[in-house]
Design an enzyme around this catalytic site. Sequence first.
Site, short mmCIF file in Angstrom:
data_model
loop_
_atom_site.label_atom_id
_atom_site.label_comp_id
_atom_site.label_asym_id
_atom_site.label_seq_id
_atom_site.Cartn_x
_atom_site.Cartn_y
_atom_site.Cartn_z
N ASP A 17 40.03 50.56 47.62
CA ASP A 17 39.12 49.86 46.70
C ASP A 17 39.64 50.11 45.29
O ASP A 17 39.64 51.26 44.82
CB ASP A 17 37.71 50.41 46.87
CG ASP A 17 36.67 49.68 46.02
OD1 ASP A 17 37.05 49.13 44.96
OD2 ASP A 17 35.49 49.69 46.39
N VAL A 18 40.06 49.06 44.59
CA VAL A 18 40.69 49.25 43.28
C VAL A 18 39.71 49.78 42.24
O VAL A 18 40.15 50.24 41.17
CB VAL A 18 41.33 47.95 42.76
CG1 VAL A 18 42.45 47.50 43.67
CG2 VAL A 18 40.30 46.85 42.57
N ASN A 40 45.81 41.37 41.30
CA ASN A 40 45.18 40.12 41.73
C ASN A 40 43.76 40.31 42.24
O ASN A 40 42.98 39.36 42.27
CB ASN A 40 46.05 39.47 42.81
CG ASN A 40 45.38 38.29 43.46
OD1 ASN A 40 45.20 37.24 42.85
ND2 ASN A 40 44.98 38.45 44.71
N TYR A 51 32.45 37.58 35.14
CA TYR A 51 33.82 37.26 35.55
C TYR A 51 34.66 36.89 34.34
O TYR A 51 35.77 37.40 34.15
CB TYR A 51 33.79 36.11 36.55
CG TYR A 51 35.14 35.67 37.05
CD1 TYR A 51 35.80 36.38 38.04
CD2 TYR A 51 35.75 34.52 36.54
CE1 TYR A 51 37.04 35.97 38.51
CE2 TYR A 51 36.99 34.10 37.00
CZ TYR A 51 37.63 34.83 37.99
OH TYR A 51 38.86 34.43 38.45
#
Length: 263
Positions: free
Chosen positions: A63-64, A90, A155
Site C-alpha cells: 500500500d503506497v 501511477n 483528486y
Amino acid sequence: MGELTGKGAVVTGGGRGIGLACARLIAHRGGSVALLGEDHEVLELAAATLRTEGLNVVAIAADVGIEDQVATAMEQSAAFLGSIDILVNNAAIQPYGTVASMGSAEWDHVIGVNLRGTYLTCHHALPHMLRLQRGSIINIASVQALANQTRVAAYATSKGGMLALTRSLAVDFGPSGIRANAVCPGCIDAPMTRFSAAKAAPGREEEILREWGKAQPLGRIGRPEEVAEVVAFLASDRASFCTGAEFRVDGGLMASLGVALPE
C-alpha cells in the site's frame, strides 16, 4: 538489446490500466520491472501474463500510503532488479465529492494514496538512485492538475500537488543525475475511467466513453499504451535533457476552449 536494457523499474499501480501498459513497454524495451500495488492477486496475474511474453517482472504487494510497506517494497524491488533506475508513480484513487460533501477521512485517504504515496515511493527509491548518481522519476498526474471537472476536489488537489513535487524533485536532484517529469493523461480507456462511466450511466458505459471521446480534438479517448509510450521515452536516455516538465497525453483536450463558432 532494447534502449532500457540493464535498467530496473518500479511501477506503482502496475497491475492494470496505465501502470500495466507502462510496465509492459519498459520490459519489452529491455528493462526489468517490479509491479507494486495493493491487490496481490491482480499483481500476480499481471506478472504471470507478462512472464508469458518473456519479460522479467516481479509482483510486490504494498500500500503506497503506508510507509513501512513502501520501505520494504523498495528493498525487495532493489534486490530483484539490481538497481532502481526508473520509478513510475501511477497508483491513484478518484472518489467523487466536493469540499463541502467529502468528509475529512476520505479527503485524507485520497491525498494519502495519490500525493503522500508519491512522496513515500520517491523518499525510499531516491537513496538507491543517489548511490548510482542516476535515475528517472515519472509521476502520472492528470489533466485535472491543470483544469477541473466537477466533484473531484481531492483528486485534483492531489494531482496538482504532484506537479509541484515533480518540480521540486527536478530542482533538488538534477545535480545528482536524477530527472523527474510528470505525465498528464486526459480521458484514457483504463479501469478508473470505466468506473466513472459506469457510475455516470450504468449499463451505458461504451456510449458514455464515445461521448467523452468527442470532447477531444482527436475525437476519441486514449489508450493506456499511448501514455506508456511517453513514459518509456522519459525513462530512456533519449529524454536526457528533460526534467521538471509536464507532458500532456490528452488528445488535445487542454488545447481546446470547447466553444465552437457558428459556421
